[in-house]
Motif scaffolding. Structure first.
Motif, short mmCIF file in Angstrom:
data_model
loop_
_atom_site.label_atom_id
_atom_site.label_comp_id
_atom_site.label_asym_id
_atom_site.label_seq_id
_atom_site.Cartn_x
_atom_site.Cartn_y
_atom_site.Cartn_z
N GLY A 69 0.82 -1.20 0.00
CA GLY A 69 0.00 0.00 0.00
C GLY A 69 0.86 1.25 0.00
N ARG A 70 0.21 2.39 -0.09
CA ARG A 70 0.94 3.65 -0.11
C ARG A 70 1.72 3.87 1.18
NH1 ARG A 70 -0.24 7.10 -4.22
NH2 ARG A 70 0.44 8.92 -3.02
N ALA A 71 1.16 3.45 2.30
CA ALA A 71 1.88 3.60 3.57
C ALA A 71 3.13 2.73 3.60
CB ALA A 71 0.96 3.26 4.74
N ASP A 72 3.05 1.53 2.99
CA ASP A 72 4.22 0.65 2.92
C ASP A 72 5.32 1.29 2.08
OD1 ASP A 72 3.06 -1.53 4.37
OD2 ASP A 72 1.92 -2.07 2.58
N VAL A 73 4.92 1.85 0.93
CA VAL A 73 5.91 2.47 0.05
C VAL A 73 6.53 3.69 0.72
CG1 VAL A 73 6.25 3.65 -2.16
CG2 VAL A 73 4.78 1.62 -2.04
N ASP A 74 5.72 4.47 1.41
CA ASP A 74 6.24 5.62 2.15
C ASP A 74 7.26 5.17 3.20
OD1 ASP A 74 6.12 8.51 3.07
OD2 ASP A 74 5.40 7.50 4.87
N ALA A 75 6.94 4.11 3.93
CA ALA A 75 7.88 3.59 4.93
C ALA A 75 9.15 3.08 4.27
CB ALA A 75 7.21 2.50 5.75
N LEU A 76 9.01 2.42 3.13
CA LEU A 76 10.17 1.89 2.41
C LEU A 76 11.12 3.02 2.01
CD1 LEU A 76 11.57 -0.53 0.93
CD2 LEU A 76 10.16 0.05 -1.06
N VAL A 77 10.58 4.09 1.46
CA VAL A 77 11.40 5.21 1.02
C VAL A 77 12.14 5.83 2.20
CG1 VAL A 77 11.35 7.52 0.02
CG2 VAL A 77 9.96 5.69 -0.98
N HIS A 78 11.48 5.95 3.33
CA HIS A 78 12.12 6.56 4.50
C HIS A 78 13.09 5.59 5.20
CE1 HIS A 78 8.94 9.57 3.98
NE2 HIS A 78 9.69 10.36 4.72
N LEU A 79 12.88 4.30 5.03
CA LEU A 79 13.78 3.31 5.63
C LEU A 79 15.08 3.18 4.85
CD1 LEU A 79 14.37 0.92 7.55
CD2 LEU A 79 12.90 -0.50 6.08
N LEU A 80 15.00 3.34 3.54
CA LEU A 80 16.13 3.04 2.67
C LEU A 80 17.45 3.73 3.08
CD1 LEU A 80 17.06 1.56 0.12
CD2 LEU A 80 16.21 3.50 -1.23
N PRO A 81 17.46 5.03 3.43
CA PRO A 81 18.76 5.67 3.72
C PRO A 81 19.46 5.16 4.96
CG PRO A 81 17.06 7.31 3.22
CD PRO A 81 16.36 6.00 3.41
N LEU A 82 18.73 4.51 5.87
CA LEU A 82 19.34 4.06 7.13
C LEU A 82 19.32 2.54 7.30
CD1 LEU A 82 17.83 6.73 9.58
CD2 LEU A 82 20.19 6.61 8.76
N VAL A 83 18.80 1.81 6.31
CA VAL A 83 18.59 0.38 6.50
C VAL A 83 19.90 -0.37 6.75
CG1 VAL A 83 18.76 -0.27 4.05
CG2 VAL A 83 17.29 -1.61 5.60
N HIS A 84 21.02 0.20 6.33
CA HIS A 84 22.31 -0.47 6.46
C HIS A 84 22.96 -0.29 7.82
CE1 HIS A 84 23.30 3.71 5.76
NE2 HIS A 84 24.54 3.48 6.16
N VAL A 85 22.44 0.58 8.66
CA VAL A 85 23.16 1.02 9.86
C VAL A 85 23.45 -0.12 10.81
CG1 VAL A 85 22.90 2.36 11.99
CG2 VAL A 85 22.49 3.45 9.78
N GLU A 86 22.46 -0.94 11.11
CA GLU A 86 22.66 -1.98 12.12
C GLU A 86 23.64 -3.05 11.65
OE1 GLU A 86 19.83 -4.60 15.11
OE2 GLU A 86 19.19 -2.64 14.36
N PHE A 87 23.54 -3.42 10.37
CA PHE A 87 24.50 -4.42 9.89
C PHE A 87 25.90 -3.83 9.81
CE2 PHE A 87 26.77 -6.87 6.64
CZ PHE A 87 26.80 -8.09 7.31
N ALA A 88 26.03 -2.55 9.49
CA ALA A 88 27.35 -1.92 9.50
C ALA A 88 27.97 -1.98 10.89
CB ALA A 88 27.25 -0.48 9.00
N LEU A 89 27.16 -1.76 11.93
CA LEU A 89 27.67 -1.91 13.29
C LEU A 89 28.12 -3.34 13.55
CD1 LEU A 89 25.08 0.23 15.28
CD2 LEU A 89 27.50 0.77 14.93
N SER A 90 27.38 -4.30 13.01
CA SER A 90 27.76 -5.71 13.18
C SER A 90 29.08 -6.00 12.47
CB SER A 90 26.65 -6.61 12.65
OG SER A 90 26.93 -7.97 12.91
N GLU A 91 29.28 -5.40 11.31
CA GLU A 91 30.56 -5.57 10.61
C GLU A 91 31.71 -4.97 11.42
OE1 GLU A 91 30.15 -5.93 5.90
OE2 GLU A 91 29.70 -3.92 6.65
N ILE A 92 31.49 -3.81 12.00
CA ILE A 92 32.53 -3.21 12.85
C ILE A 92 32.87 -4.15 14.00
CG2 ILE A 92 33.12 -1.27 14.34
CD1 ILE A 92 31.08 0.38 12.63
#
Length: 376
Positions: free
Chosen positions: A307-330
């Motif tokens: 739905g539109r709310a899902d797409v809106d959440a996806l767009v806002h999630l995309l710039p930070l989605v890598h953060v937690e795994f990057a911490l795991s790599e560190i």
């Protein structure tokens, strides 16, 4: 195996492996514990993936994929968690590798400092096996088919109810961004990992994360609040898929990062892994490919409506989605491997660099165009 074996690094150059290649003598010892796999004939190929050692082997009963982890990274119990998810997906009709059982019934065994798993041969062509993880699909058709395959995986995973995995290194967990106070959640994440905490102690990491959360994460927790928990793949990129001759996804593999997150997290990860030329960062500002992102999304939507709310959440999630795994790599580089240089790359170039790109003019343009096209 000769000393010439090289693996993928954090950049574009091949590097000497952290973990030595599996030897013939070693493979024979392991196969003795898996009598159904037969007698070793040859080691055909050594994987260039950097976080473990793996090889394709031929026996008198067929082809197998033998993978070795250091026990500080994966114990047999930790592997059993992802093997349970794979078995569920196989039972649901998805093509994922069959994990072989040892003589005692275990699907992973410990020998000395190492943990081993043995997978049966799986259908499909390994088109991307020598390509780096942070590189795009070869064609828009592949991107679309990969999106559809991810949707099929999410449908099959909906009734898998195992809890999230523990604090293992290199797991694509999702505890920080869904939190109402992501900085507090990040504090808890770091505190639970002593090597990560020691590495970050000399860096202004709280201020850095606070800046990124304020600039890119406003309202994200509220947007994610309605997302159902779901076991996900966590590392969706072309070289974790086997392909048919007509460009379809035949087999999904490498569930090493899998755990309980949510569908949008996995979809955003798939886009972040493949629609950006991150390895060109610093050489070219126009890193994002909206058409590639839309191809993944279009394929996904054939299996899972958004739905539109899902797409809106996806767009806002995309710039930070890598953060937690990057911490795991560190945590992995600073702790298990003891490589502060690679930890710095994960911190400076991956965690901060990827997020900061989305604040640049090309990054903002990407998000605007992606939102417009995805909402159309």
């Amino acid at each position: 195996m000769s000393g010439g074996h090289r693996v993928h690094g954090m950049g574009t150059a091949l590097e000497a492996p952290t973990w030595p290649a599996v030897t013939r003598a070693e493979a024979e010892v392991v196969l003795d514990r898996f009598p159904d796999a037969g007698r070793l004939i040859d080691l055909r190929w050594h994987s260039p993936r950097p976080f473990s050692a793996a090889t394709l082997i031929d026996t008198d009963r067929g082809a197998y994929f033998l993978k070795r982890h250091h026990q500080r990274l994966r114990t047999p119990a930790a592997l059993a968690e992802e093997h349970g998810f794979m078995a569920h997906l196989r039972a649901a009709g998805l093509s994922v590798p069959d994990v072989m059982a040892a003589a005692d019934g275990a699907r992973a065994i410990a020998l000395g400092a190492w943990t081993y798993e043995l997978h049966g041969d799986a259908p499909g062509i390994d088109l991307y096996r020598d390509r780096l993880s942070w590189t795009p699909f070869l064609t828009p058709g592949h991107a679309c088919e990969a999106g559809a395959a991810l949707g099929r995986l999410h449908r099959a995973a909906q009734d898998f109810t195992a809890p999230a995995r523990g604090d293992h290194p290199l797991i694509a967990s999702f505890t920080i961004l869904p939190a109402r106070d992501p900085l507090a959640a990040a504090n808890a994440y770091v505190a639970a990992r002593p090597a990560l905490a020691r590495y970050l102690a000399a860096k202004p990491w709280r201020q850095t994360l606070a800046r990124l959360f304020a600039a890119l994460g406003e309202g994200l927790a509220e947007r994610l609040a309605g997302q159902a928990p779901l076991w996900t793949h966590g590392d969706w990129h072309p070289s974790n898929l086997l392909w048919s001759t007509d460009g379809k996804v035949d087999t999904i593999f490498d569930f090493g990062l899998a755990t309980r997150t949510c569908a949008l997290y996995d979809l955003a990860t798939a886009i972040e892994r493949t629609a950006f030329r991150w390895l060109d960062m610093g050489q070219d500002d126009a890193l994002g490919d909206v058409d590639a992102a839309m191809a993944i999304l279009a394929g996904y939507r054939t299996m899972m409506p958004l739905g539109r709310a899902d797409v809106d959440a996806l767009v806002h999630l995309l710039p930070l989605v890598h953060v937690e795994f990057a911490l795991s790599e560190i945590d992995y580089f600073a702790g298990i491997v003891g490589d502060p240089d690679q930890a710095l790359v994960a911190w400076r170039d991956y965690l901060i660099g990827h997020a900061d790109w989305f604040l640049s003019a090309p990054g903002q343009d990407f998000l605007h165009r992606f939102a417009q096209e995805a909402m159309a």
